[in-house]
Every structure is written in C-alpha cells, then in structure tokens.
Design a protein around this motif. Sequence first.
Motif, PDB file in Angstrom:
ATOM      1  N   PRO A   1       5.588   9.430   5.514  1.00 47.37           N
ATOM      2  CA  PRO A   1       4.382  10.261   5.649  1.00 47.37           C
ATOM      3  C   PRO A   1       4.482  11.225   6.822  1.00 47.37           C
TER       4      PRO A   1
ATOM      5  N   ASP B   1       2.479   1.817  -3.434  1.00 48.47           N
ATOM      6  CA  ASP B   1       1.490   2.351  -4.375  1.00 48.47           C
ATOM      7  C   ASP B   1       1.222   3.833  -4.116  1.00 48.47           C
ATOM      8  N   ALA B   2       1.183   4.212  -2.845  1.00 46.60           N
ATOM      9  CA  ALA B   2       0.841   5.592  -2.494  1.00 46.60           C
ATOM     10  C   ALA B   2       1.916   6.586  -2.919  1.00 46.60           C
ATOM     11  N   VAL B   3       3.190   6.185  -2.806  1.00 44.00           N
ATOM     12  CA  VAL B   3       4.273   7.143  -3.105  1.00 44.00           C
ATOM     13  C   VAL B   3       4.783   7.027  -4.539  1.00 44.00           C
ATOM     14  N   ARG B   4       4.322   6.027  -5.281  1.00 45.37           N
ATOM     15  CA  ARG B   4       4.840   5.831  -6.640  1.00 45.37           C
ATOM     16  C   ARG B   4       4.694   7.073  -7.528  1.00 45.37           C
TER      17      ARG B   4
ATOM     18  N   ARG C   1       4.740  10.251  -6.827  1.00 49.10           N
ATOM     19  CA  ARG C   1       5.742  11.263  -6.453  1.00 49.10           C
ATOM     20  C   ARG C   1       7.131  10.840  -6.902  1.00 49.10           C
TER      21      ARG C   1
ATOM     22  N   ALA D   1       0.825  -1.203   0.000  1.00 49.89           N
ATOM     23  CA  ALA D   1       0.000   0.000   0.000  1.00 49.89           C
ATOM     24  C   ALA D   1       0.865   1.261   0.000  1.00 49.89           C
ATOM     25  N   HIS D   2       1.930   1.237   0.778  1.00 54.48           N
ATOM     26  CA  HIS D   2       2.797   2.416   0.842  1.00 54.48           C
ATOM     27  C   HIS D   2       3.512   2.645  -0.487  1.00 54.48           C
TER      28      HIS D   2
ATOM     29  N   THR E   1       9.911   4.366   7.266  1.00 54.95           N
ATOM     30  CA  THR E   1       8.449   4.309   7.246  1.00 54.95           C
ATOM     31  C   THR E   1       7.939   2.998   7.820  1.00 54.95           C
TER      32      THR E   1
END
Length: 269
Positions: free
Chosen positions: A159, A74-77, A79, A71-72, A123
């Motif tokens: 984050p 995917d979230a930062v990809r 950026r 999930a992490h 993280t």
Amino acid sequence: MRNVRVVVRNAARPSYLPVMLRKAWVRLGHGHDRERDAARRWAAWHARDLDAWGSAVDPVVWREGRAFARAHADAVRPRLERLAEAGVNLGGGGGVELLYLLTRIVRPALALETGVAAGWSTTAILAAMRANANGRLLSSDFPFFRLPDPERYIGYVVPGDLRHRWTLRVRGDRRNLEELLSPDTMVDLVHYDSDKTRKGREFFLRRVRPHLTRQHVLVMDDIQDNLVFREYAERQPAFRVFEYEGKFIGVTGGGLPALERRGLDAGRL
C-alpha cells in the motif's frame, strides 16, 4: 514469441544482463544443489507447528498478524485477479503472519529483506513497523524479466501509505547490498527470499554478517533446497523450523532466545 521478445529486450539493458545470465546458468543445472533430500529430511525433523509457536510467543500479536494477513489478501485480490486475466501471475506470499509477529516483537530500527516480488512480506514488515511507530525496511530485488516494464510489478501489493518507511533497490542482490549496507549499517531483522542456491545463500550470509546486531533475528525461506540454513543456524544460540505450504522456513539469530522467553515466562512455551 511475445515472452521471448520481452526477455531479449530486457537482456539488452546493461543492468539486467549479468543477473539474467547468472539465473540462466543455475536453471541449466550448473551449480545445482545436490543436498535437497538431506535438507528436507533435516527440516522436517526439526519442524514445529507455526500457529502453535506464534500463539505461544504472543497470542495477541499473533492474532493481530493473522487478521492483518487476511484483510490485506482480501483488499488486493481484485487487482491480482485483473492481472491474472491479463496473463500476469505474481505469486502469493509466504510466512506473512510470521514476519508480522517478528517485526512487532523485535521492533527493529532497521530491517533488511531480499526477494520482494509482489511485496507480501514487504507489506507485513512495513505494517508491523507502522504498528510499532518505528523502523525502516531496506529491500533488494530483481525484476520479473519475462514481463514488459517489469519494475512496476515489484512490490505491487504494498500500500502507498506504508512506503515512506521503505528503501528499494532492484539491480540484484550483489549490486543492491553494496548500496544498502554502508559500513555503519546495523540490521535487527533479516528476511532472505531471493537466490535459493548454496552459492547465493552463502554470499548473502557472508555479506550481511558484519551488519547484524547481536540480538538480530534472521528468517530464511525454502530451507529445504540445501543445507546452508542448517550450517548457519547450528552455530547460533537457537533456531526454529516451520513447515509452510509444503516448504520450510527457518528462523535463527541471537535475538531468538529473548523472543521466546515471552512465551516461557507466561508458561506458554
């Protein structure tokens, strides 16, 4: 030419120059480790399957850690892709699921890591501490001196809602550890991912040893580069080696046997 100008500009900063010179000395071949073949053979001989081990120790927490890692990422990809388009590559994470699992189970009041880079391992530890509702992380790093304004990239993927548990120093391990490790500081979990030379690892282990609790767990990345982890781990109650994307991660410390008893008691190890 632009990269050269950036390096020269960063080298003009007094706090950067000593660390940059030490890194250049190593990369020119001085202090080059000649143990890599032996270290890789030893690591490969002892390596276990990380997914099987994590599932055996605690399948619920292991799945939790793997889900978090996906999930992490995917979230930062988006950026990171924008940065890559601008010519900035901060690299990926290694052993994120392992660090999440260890943090959740060890439940450290205080953890220490060296080598933050983009902040993948940072993280993982901080997210697991949030799940534990306990813990603080001390981190040591040195900026990407080939980049302009390099401090802004340290911990880039961490984050904002996790940072209240985090103390970061960025002047290189030798200076940072003097600030982070006061005489009464005791650490339960350690992740070493900075200077991979023999001298760098040996310095760190000497410096941190008085600050390790009896039940500490120590994680060291890229142990195939030299035999320092082997020499340290073989004096500990237990150690484990895991292959990860063609490299090897070592785990050891007084807390490892108790951690593995979870799997033994449940008949999974």
